[in-house]
Design a protein around this motif. Structure first.
Motif, short mmCIF file in Angstrom:
data_model
loop_
_atom_site.label_atom_id
_atom_site.label_comp_id
_atom_site.label_asym_id
_atom_site.label_seq_id
_atom_site.Cartn_x
_atom_site.Cartn_y
_atom_site.Cartn_z
N LEU A 1 -8.52 7.92 1.37
CA LEU A 1 -7.71 7.25 2.39
C LEU A 1 -6.90 8.28 3.17
O LEU A 1 -6.18 9.09 2.58
CB LEU A 1 -6.77 6.24 1.72
CG LEU A 1 -6.01 5.29 2.63
CD1 LEU A 1 -6.95 4.34 3.36
CD2 LEU A 1 -4.99 4.48 1.81
N ASP A 2 -7.04 8.25 4.49
CA ASP A 2 -6.23 9.09 5.36
C ASP A 2 -4.99 8.32 5.76
O ASP A 2 -5.09 7.24 6.35
CB ASP A 2 -7.02 9.50 6.61
CG ASP A 2 -8.20 10.42 6.29
OD1 ASP A 2 -8.06 11.22 5.36
OD2 ASP A 2 -9.24 10.32 6.97
N VAL A 3 -3.83 8.86 5.44
CA VAL A 3 -2.58 8.17 5.73
C VAL A 3 -1.70 9.04 6.61
O VAL A 3 -1.77 10.27 6.55
CB VAL A 3 -1.84 7.82 4.41
CG1 VAL A 3 -2.67 6.90 3.55
CG2 VAL A 3 -1.49 9.08 3.63
N TYR B 1 -4.49 -0.50 6.61
CA TYR B 1 -5.18 0.66 7.18
C TYR B 1 -6.49 0.19 7.80
O TYR B 1 -7.24 -0.58 7.19
CB TYR B 1 -5.45 1.70 6.10
CG TYR B 1 -4.18 2.35 5.58
CD1 TYR B 1 -3.66 3.48 6.19
CD2 TYR B 1 -3.51 1.81 4.48
CE1 TYR B 1 -2.50 4.06 5.73
CE2 TYR B 1 -2.35 2.38 4.00
CZ TYR B 1 -1.85 3.52 4.64
OH TYR B 1 -0.68 4.08 4.17
N GLU C 1 0.81 -1.87 2.99
CA GLU C 1 0.44 -1.24 4.25
C GLU C 1 -1.01 -1.60 4.56
O GLU C 1 -1.83 -1.78 3.66
CB GLU C 1 0.61 0.28 4.18
CG GLU C 1 2.04 0.73 3.95
CD GLU C 1 2.18 2.26 3.94
OE1 GLU C 1 1.15 2.95 3.97
OE2 GLU C 1 3.33 2.74 3.90
N LEU D 1 2.10 7.96 1.00
CA LEU D 1 1.98 9.41 0.83
C LEU D 1 3.20 9.98 0.11
O LEU D 1 3.07 10.83 -0.77
CB LEU D 1 1.81 10.07 2.20
CG LEU D 1 1.51 11.57 2.18
CD1 LEU D 1 0.20 11.85 1.46
CD2 LEU D 1 1.45 12.13 3.61
N SER E 1 3.95 7.86 5.99
CA SER E 1 3.58 6.73 5.15
C SER E 1 4.35 6.74 3.84
O SER E 1 4.50 7.78 3.19
CB SER E 1 2.07 6.77 4.85
OG SER E 1 1.73 5.87 3.82
N SER F 1 -9.65 3.93 8.19
CA SER F 1 -9.01 5.11 7.60
C SER F 1 -9.56 5.49 6.24
O SER F 1 -9.06 6.44 5.63
CB SER F 1 -7.50 4.87 7.46
OG SER F 1 -6.89 4.61 8.71
N HIS F 2 -10.55 4.77 5.75
CA HIS F 2 -11.03 5.09 4.40
C HIS F 2 -12.52 5.39 4.39
O HIS F 2 -13.27 4.98 5.28
CB HIS F 2 -10.72 3.93 3.44
CG HIS F 2 -11.63 2.75 3.62
ND1 HIS F 2 -11.40 1.75 4.54
CD2 HIS F 2 -12.78 2.41 2.97
CE1 HIS F 2 -12.35 0.85 4.46
NE2 HIS F 2 -13.20 1.22 3.51
#
Length: 243
Positions: free
Chosen positions: A52-54, A38, A36, A61, A58, A41-42
């Motif tokens: 990391l925002d997922v 991103y 994936e 996650l 995802s 997002s980190h």
């Protein structure tokens, strides 16, 4: 094909790795056979962990919550891309192998590296984990892109003057000279030829810890360049006077 590069008086591997991590805007994550991407997002913890925002859908996650240990293994990849258009713009790549764990109920994951590999044109190196955790990014890392694009776009005359500090043989058959990188230790110029390129390092007399000090170091380099040109100018004047 590039020439052998000279990174003398430059940052160590751990500092360089932390600089790549700090300045990167995107990262690729490979976990459980899936990859994936991103963007924006980190963030990075003080000791080099990656938050990391997922999104809720995802696969990463889901893997974090469904893994038997709650810690799926993963590999994070970051690329350091030259902000000024040049041939072969990837200046470095950073791979972090380690484990993800939920960092809260908001969809954030915390990644802890257990292996750090930094690749540069000079080769790949395995970075010591303790050194990586203790290192700090170069103080100019976040400002570097703006500094280099400004130098290239607004001051091409200054770049040309700086080439006076480069050995003549390194400039042989050069078609273009562009600022490639800058850190607290020095400025790197990319010398492009028709079918090849090489990088030359101009080292500061002392490290620059902020943009103000960098400006002073650049002025010092330009003064050296002007001084280096003076003997040539005097020789030309004397030759013309003898005619």
């Amino acid at each position: 094909m590039g020439d052998t590069q000279d990174w003398a008086a430059g940052p160590g591997a751990a500092e360089r790795a932390r600089s790549v991590l700090a300045a990167a805007w995107s990262c690729g994550v490979t976990a459980d056979g899936a990859r994936e991407e991103y963007v924006g997002s980190h963030s990075v913890t003080e000791d080099g962990g990656v938050l990391l925002d997922v999104p809720e859908d995802s696969a990463l996650l889901a893997a974090a919550f469904c893994s038997p240990r709650g810690e799926p293994s993963a590999v994070l990849e970051f690329a350091d891309v030259a902000p000024v258009p040049v041939r072969q713009r990837i200046r470095a790549r950073l791979w972090l192998a380690g484990w993800f764990a939920p960092a809260g109920g908001d969809g954030s994951l915390l990644f802890r590296p257990t292996r750090v590999v930094l690749w540069q044109p000079s080769g790949a190196v395995l970075v010591d984990l303790d050194e990586f955790a203790a290192a700090r990014p170069d103080p100019l890392a976040l400002a570097e892109a703006g500094l280099l694009t400004h130098l290239a776009d607004a001051h091409p005359d200054a770049v040309e003057r700086l080439t006076r500090l480069v050995r003549p043989e390194s400039l042989h058959a050069a078609t273009r000279v562009t600022p490639l990188a800058v850190d607290r230790h020095g400025l790197t110029l990319r010398i492009e030829r028709t079918r090849a390129h090489g990088d030359v390092r101009l080292t500061f007399h002392t490290p620059a810890d902020d943009v103000t000090q960098l400006t002073e170091r650049m002025h010092a380099l330009l003064a050296q360049a002007s001084a280096a040109a003076c003997p040539r100018a005097l020789l030309r004047q004397r030759a013309e006077g003898d005619r």
